[in-house]
Design a protein around this motif. Structure first.
Motif, mmCIF file in Angstrom:
data_model
loop_
_atom_site.group_PDB
_atom_site.id
_atom_site.type_symbol
_atom_site.label_atom_id
_atom_site.label_comp_id
_atom_site.label_asym_id
_atom_site.label_seq_id
_atom_site.Cartn_x
_atom_site.Cartn_y
_atom_site.Cartn_z
ATOM 1 N N GLN A 126 0.846 -1.188 0.000
ATOM 2 C CA GLN A 126 0.000 0.000 0.000
ATOM 3 C C GLN A 126 0.883 1.240 0.000
ATOM 4 O O GLN A 126 1.872 1.302 0.723
ATOM 5 N N ILE A 127 0.495 2.197 -0.843
ATOM 6 C CA ILE A 127 1.229 3.452 -0.926
ATOM 7 C C ILE A 127 0.217 4.592 -0.877
ATOM 8 O O ILE A 127 -0.758 4.600 -1.620
ATOM 9 N N ALA A 128 0.461 5.510 0.015
ATOM 10 C CA ALA A 128 -0.334 6.734 0.075
ATOM 11 C C ALA A 128 0.607 7.884 -0.256
ATOM 12 O O ALA A 128 1.818 7.786 -0.051
ATOM 13 N N TYR A 129 0.057 8.946 -0.789
ATOM 14 C CA TYR A 129 0.903 10.103 -1.052
ATOM 15 C C TYR A 129 0.178 11.367 -0.629
ATOM 16 O O TYR A 129 -1.038 11.411 -0.563
ATOM 17 N N ALA A 130 0.973 12.348 -0.317
ATOM 18 C CA ALA A 130 0.428 13.643 0.068
ATOM 19 C C ALA A 130 1.211 14.713 -0.665
ATOM 20 O O ALA A 130 2.437 14.669 -0.733
ATOM 21 N N VAL A 131 0.486 15.648 -1.241
ATOM 22 C CA VAL A 131 1.100 16.792 -1.911
ATOM 23 C C VAL A 131 0.708 18.022 -1.118
ATOM 24 O O VAL A 131 -0.457 18.216 -0.802
ATOM 25 N N HIS A 132 1.699 18.831 -0.780
ATOM 26 C CA HIS A 132 1.373 20.046 -0.044
ATOM 27 C C HIS A 132 2.332 21.162 -0.399
ATOM 28 O O HIS A 132 3.327 20.959 -1.079
ATOM 29 N N VAL A 133 1.983 22.345 0.038
ATOM 30 C CA VAL A 133 2.780 23.538 -0.246
ATOM 31 C C VAL A 133 3.584 23.879 0.997
ATOM 32 O O VAL A 133 3.056 23.934 2.096
ATOM 33 N N ASN A 134 4.854 24.085 0.783
ATOM 34 C CA ASN A 134 5.727 24.547 1.843
ATOM 35 C C ASN A 134 6.445 25.767 1.284
ATOM 36 O O ASN A 134 7.248 25.646 0.386
ATOM 37 N N LYS A 135 6.105 26.919 1.809
ATOM 38 C CA LYS A 135 6.616 28.182 1.265
ATOM 39 C C LYS A 135 6.058 28.364 -0.144
ATOM 40 O O LYS A 135 4.875 28.351 -0.325
ATOM 41 N N ASP A 136 6.932 28.452 -1.155
ATOM 42 C CA ASP A 136 6.487 28.781 -2.507
ATOM 43 C C ASP A 136 6.454 27.581 -3.452
ATOM 44 O O ASP A 136 6.421 27.764 -4.663
#
Length: 79
Positions: free
Chosen positions: A3-13
């Motif tokens: 199982q693989i989960a992923y998260a995309v998020h913004v850190n600074k710019d």
């Protein structure tokens, strides 16, 4: 069976992606043996998703991340 989960998020710019991998196969209990081809495949998938949404990707040779010390200084506004 892994199982693989992923998260995309913004850190600074910038956006970045984290992959969370359950290294125990839920079907047969075997442990995932990390290999570079698997990691390259994950990166290729991440790059493909970014390109589909018009986001930039890191080119080979570009700096990927700052050091932990530089990050702490940036958080304090001292970099």
């Amino acid at each position: 069976g892994f199982q693989i989960a992923y998260a995309v998020h913004v850190n600074k710019d910038h956006f970045h992606t984290h992959f969370i991998i359950n290294t125990v196969n839920f079907e047969d209990g075997h442990k995932w043996q990390q290999n570079i081809d698997d990691l390259k495949s994950l990166r290729a998938l991440s790059d493909q998703i970014c390109q589909e949404y018009g986001l930039g990707i890191i080119q080979n040779g570009q700096k990927r991340q700052m050091s932990a010390a530089a990050y702490r200084l940036a958080q304090k506004g001292q970099s």
